[in-house]
Write an enzyme that holds these catalytic residues in place. Structure first.
Site, PDB file in Angstrom:
ATOM      1  N   GLU A  27       0.853  -1.194   0.000  1.00 46.39           N
ATOM      2  CA  GLU A  27       0.000   0.000   0.000  1.00 46.39           C
ATOM      3  C   GLU A  27       0.884   1.236   0.000  1.00 46.39           C
ATOM      4  O   GLU A  27       2.003   1.220   0.512  1.00 46.39           O
ATOM      5  CB  GLU A  27      -0.911  -0.005   1.233  1.00 46.39           C
ATOM      6  CG  GLU A  27      -1.848   1.203   1.306  1.00 46.39           C
ATOM      7  CD  GLU A  27      -2.858   1.121   2.439  1.00 46.39           C
ATOM      8  OE1 GLU A  27      -3.657   2.066   2.577  1.00 46.39           O
ATOM      9  OE2 GLU A  27      -2.840   0.124   3.185  1.00 46.39           O
ATOM     10  N   ASN A  72      -6.596   1.502   2.872  1.00 47.30           N
ATOM     11  CA  ASN A  72      -7.281   2.766   3.052  1.00 47.30           C
ATOM     12  C   ASN A  72      -6.922   3.768   1.962  1.00 47.30           C
ATOM     13  O   ASN A  72      -7.749   4.588   1.549  1.00 47.30           O
ATOM     14  CB  ASN A  72      -6.932   3.352   4.421  1.00 47.30           C
ATOM     15  CG  ASN A  72      -7.481   2.524   5.567  1.00 47.30           C
ATOM     16  OD1 ASN A  72      -8.286   1.616   5.366  1.00 47.30           O
ATOM     17  ND2 ASN A  72      -7.051   2.831   6.768  1.00 47.30           N
ATOM     18  N   ASN A 172     -12.271  -1.205  -0.427  1.00 48.19           N
ATOM     19  CA  ASN A 172     -11.552  -1.636   0.769  1.00 48.19           C
ATOM     20  C   ASN A 172     -12.300  -1.189   2.021  1.00 48.19           C
ATOM     21  O   ASN A 172     -12.661  -0.012   2.143  1.00 48.19           O
ATOM     22  CB  ASN A 172     -10.149  -1.010   0.787  1.00 48.19           C
ATOM     23  CG  ASN A 172      -9.409  -1.290   2.080  1.00 48.19           C
ATOM     24  OD1 ASN A 172      -8.930  -2.405   2.306  1.00 48.19           O
ATOM     25  ND2 ASN A 172      -9.318  -0.306   2.959  1.00 48.19           N
ATOM     26  N   GLU A 173     -12.564  -2.125   2.930  1.00 43.36           N
ATOM     27  CA  GLU A 173     -13.085  -1.847   4.276  1.00 43.36           C
ATOM     28  C   GLU A 173     -14.177  -0.782   4.274  1.00 43.36           C
ATOM     29  O   GLU A 173     -14.167   0.155   5.073  1.00 43.36           O
ATOM     30  CB  GLU A 173     -11.939  -1.424   5.206  1.00 43.36           C
ATOM     31  CG  GLU A 173     -10.961  -2.542   5.494  1.00 43.36           C
ATOM     32  CD  GLU A 173      -9.943  -2.205   6.578  1.00 43.36           C
ATOM     33  OE1 GLU A 173      -9.880  -1.038   7.007  1.00 43.36           O
ATOM     34  OE2 GLU A 173      -9.206  -3.121   6.999  1.00 43.36           O
ATOM     35  N   TYR A 244      -6.483  -8.470  12.303  1.00 42.03           N
ATOM     36  CA  TYR A 244      -5.203  -8.123  12.910  1.00 42.03           C
ATOM     37  C   TYR A 244      -5.232  -8.593  14.355  1.00 42.03           C
ATOM     38  O   TYR A 244      -6.106  -8.192  15.124  1.00 42.03           O
ATOM     39  CB  TYR A 244      -4.947  -6.614  12.836  1.00 42.03           C
ATOM     40  CG  TYR A 244      -4.715  -6.129  11.432  1.00 42.03           C
ATOM     41  CD1 TYR A 244      -3.483  -6.326  10.815  1.00 42.03           C
ATOM     42  CD2 TYR A 244      -5.725  -5.499  10.708  1.00 42.03           C
ATOM     43  CE1 TYR A 244      -3.258  -5.893   9.512  1.00 42.03           C
ATOM     44  CE2 TYR A 244      -5.510  -5.060   9.414  1.00 42.03           C
ATOM     45  CZ  TYR A 244      -4.278  -5.263   8.813  1.00 42.03           C
ATOM     46  OH  TYR A 244      -4.056  -4.846   7.524  1.00 42.03           O
ATOM     47  N   GLU A 292      -6.220  -9.061   4.129  1.00 41.05           N
ATOM     48  CA  GLU A 292      -5.386  -8.399   5.133  1.00 41.05           C
ATOM     49  C   GLU A 292      -5.370  -9.261   6.386  1.00 41.05           C
ATOM     50  O   GLU A 292      -6.426  -9.541   6.946  1.00 41.05           O
ATOM     51  CB  GLU A 292      -5.896  -6.987   5.483  1.00 41.05           C
ATOM     52  CG  GLU A 292      -5.699  -5.957   4.390  1.00 41.05           C
ATOM     53  CD  GLU A 292      -6.031  -4.548   4.847  1.00 41.05           C
ATOM     54  OE1 GLU A 292      -5.824  -4.245   6.052  1.00 41.05           O
ATOM     55  OE2 GLU A 292      -6.494  -3.755   4.012  1.00 41.05           O
ATOM     56  N   GLN A 351       1.690  -5.880   5.928  1.00 40.14           N
ATOM     57  CA  GLN A 351       2.020  -5.610   4.541  1.00 40.14           C
ATOM     58  C   GLN A 351       3.363  -6.250   4.213  1.00 40.14           C
ATOM     59  O   GLN A 351       3.797  -7.132   4.950  1.00 40.14           O
ATOM     60  CB  GLN A 351       2.015  -4.109   4.308  1.00 40.14           C
ATOM     61  CG  GLN A 351       0.606  -3.532   4.382  1.00 40.14           C
ATOM     62  CD  GLN A 351       0.506  -2.098   3.911  1.00 40.14           C
ATOM     63  OE1 GLN A 351       1.394  -1.547   3.288  1.00 40.14           O
ATOM     64  NE2 GLN A 351      -0.608  -1.475   4.253  1.00 40.14           N
TER      65      GLN A 351
END
Length: 514
Positions: A27, A72, A172-173, A244, A292, A351
């Site tokens: 990213e 993001n 994304n999200e 996460y 992710e 990442q």
């Protein structure tokens, strides 16, 4: 010493691992791109500005597909800013990470880097501030051979042949309030649907992943999937999910148990996807894109903190320094992914470099492996093949895990956590690999494995990752403080294998079979 028994049979399998299971994520975040994979002027950089030392470590790590450009970041990104002559590209303020984006690295450079790293590109499109038209235009720019405005623009930029990008993420999200262009499920679903239709009209061969809820602790989880999948089910191939893992409360036992919540999360998203199929009386099965996942908690920051720092270019943010303990939890997550190979067909470690990453660099200087580098490299090297449906009998414990991901702060009881977490993969060339995590902080585990229908077994490789100090880290000055060591005490008699696993250790045994 604890004891554990394992039964595995070559004829009982979960599924073959998809090559995309071993993916990672790049990213425009901190020093992941600038000073990470791309640093013109670095002593090891090639003529395209790609760091050679980082490329060498990426090839050793072994990712197979890389998601880009966010994250993001993508929800405010105009892809057109990152193509064409570099000196003419606009400099933008990035509202995702409160940084200045020079746009000197973009889509074409990323595809070239993927070729240099021998990985497949996965592209995400902006469905935060943009929609289907911009997404379809990017597909045309990347994949159409020529004779149209966007494909001819690519050719004029110096890329005559189409990139042939197959895997695309629809935003994304989008259920995260922190996301640029945050949407409700009812608002996101139609945008994703129309983007999917238009993108596939440009290139019918592409595969599409729709955003699921970005976390199990999100208040939207479950209802989000129901709403979005009811609108997009017939036009997508995957649903995404993110996790996460954390140790905010400094509870090692709970931290080591947290990968088991990944197992639950996967099972729940599978159930939600299959419920959408059931409502249609459809035999189509959506696969999962776990695009992710990682350990991350020390370097989380809110927007107020970011604003105070101004608008730097490639600031050193989210540079999590991983410990031995983090590597154990990370290895448990690897096992969870392997054991769901029937439905998790793609996954991306978030990442790749510097920002919550297995590889760290010094701008202008060295690059080195973090502790989490090793379990991923082991999984990618030895995890290709048929994941076996094993039966594990192990002592267990109960704990409670705390997860503040998203606006809710939740605790999750985890009962019956086996001290031995394990996966087994039968390779294509008459091999079998065992991935074993001893979650007991104090005691060894003697593992006895009854291996059926494998023929004669022999140890090819056996190693462990452990350290007397669970907080040990690898740094620029001590890059090999934590590294794999030989695993002693593995023995085979007939179809019986015995291994003694040290407390708090990640272990891999690679066998020839037949």
């Amino acid at each position: 010493m604890r004891k554990a028994r394992v039964l595995m049979d070559r004829d009982f399998a979960i599924a073959r691992t998809d090559p995309r299971l071993f993916g990672a994520f790049v990213e425009h975040l901190g020093r992941c791109v600038y000073g990470g994979i791309y640093e013109p002027g670095h002593p090891t950089a090639d003529d395209k500005g790609f760091r050679g030392d980082v490329l060498a470590l990426v090839k050793e790590l072994g990712p197979t597909i890389i998601r880009y450009p966010g994250g993001n970041f993508v929800s405010g990104y105009n892809w057109e800013d990152g193509v064409g002559p570099a000196e003419k590209r606009p400099v933008r303020l990035d509202l995702a990470w409160f940084s200045t984006e020079p746009n000197s690295f973009g889509t074409n450079e990323f595809v070239d880097w993927c070729k240099a790293a021998d990985v497949e590109p996965m592209l995400a499109v902006n469905l935060g501030t943009r929609g289907g038209e911009a997404a379809a235009n990017l597909v045309e720019y990347c994949n159409h051979p020529g004779g149209s405005a966007w494909s001819d623009l690519r050719r004029s930029h110096g890329w005559e042949k189409p990139h042939g990008v197959r895997f695309w993420c629809l935003g994304n999200e989008m259920d995260g309030p922190w996301q640029i262009g945050h949407k409700s499920a009812a608002a996101y679903g139609p945008v994703a649907l129309e983007a999917a239709k238009m993108m596939r009209w440009v290139d019918p061969k592409i595969e599409l992943a729709v955003c699921g809820s970005c976390g199990r602790s999100m208040p939207t989880f479950g209802t989000w999937e129901d709403t979005v999948l009811d609108q997009t089910f017939d036009h997508v191939d995957y649903v995404s999910l993110h996790t996460y893992l954390n140790n905010y409360r400094r509870d090692s036992a709970a931290f080591l148990a947290s990968p088991d919540l990944m197992d639950r999360f996967i099972d729940e998203v599978v159930a939600l996807a299959d419920a959408a199929a059931a409502r249609r009386r459809s035999d189509k099965r959506l696969m999962l894109n776990f695009d992710e996942w990682n350990v991350w908690y020390r370097t989380r920051r809110n927007r107020a903190d970011r604003v105070k720092e101004g608008w730097p270019v490639a600031p050193p943010i989210l540079e999590e320094i991983y410990t031995m303990e983090d590597a154990l939890v990370f290895g448990g997550a690897c096992i969870s992914l392997l054991n769901h190979a029937d439905r998790v067909k793609a996954a991306c470690l978030a990442q790749l470099v510097n920002a919550i990453a297995p590889i760290m660099t010094e701008t202008g200087g060295a690059a080195w492996r973090q502790t989490i580098f090793f379990p991923f490299a082991h999984m990618s090297r030895f995890g290709r093949g048929k994941v076996l449906r094993i039966q594990v009998e192990s002592d267990a414990y109960d704990t409670t895990y705390y997860d503040p991901r998203g606006p809710l702060e939740l605790t999750f009881p985890i009962a019956n956590v086996p001290y031995l977490k394990m996966a087994a993969v039968a390779g294509e060339a008459g091999t079998v690999s065992l991935f074993m995590l001893n979650r007991d902080l104090n005691q060894e585990i003697e593992v006895s494995i009854d291996a059926r229908n494998f023929g004669e077994l022999a140890v090819v490789d056996a190693f462990q990752l452990r350290h007397d100090d669970l907080q040990a880290t690898n740094t620029r000055d001590a890059p090999a403080r934590v590294k794999p060591q030989p695993l002693r005490g593995v023995s085979i008699v007939g179809a019986q294998l015995r291994a003694v696993l040290a407390p708090a250790s990640w272990n891999v045994v690679h066998l020839s079979a037949g």
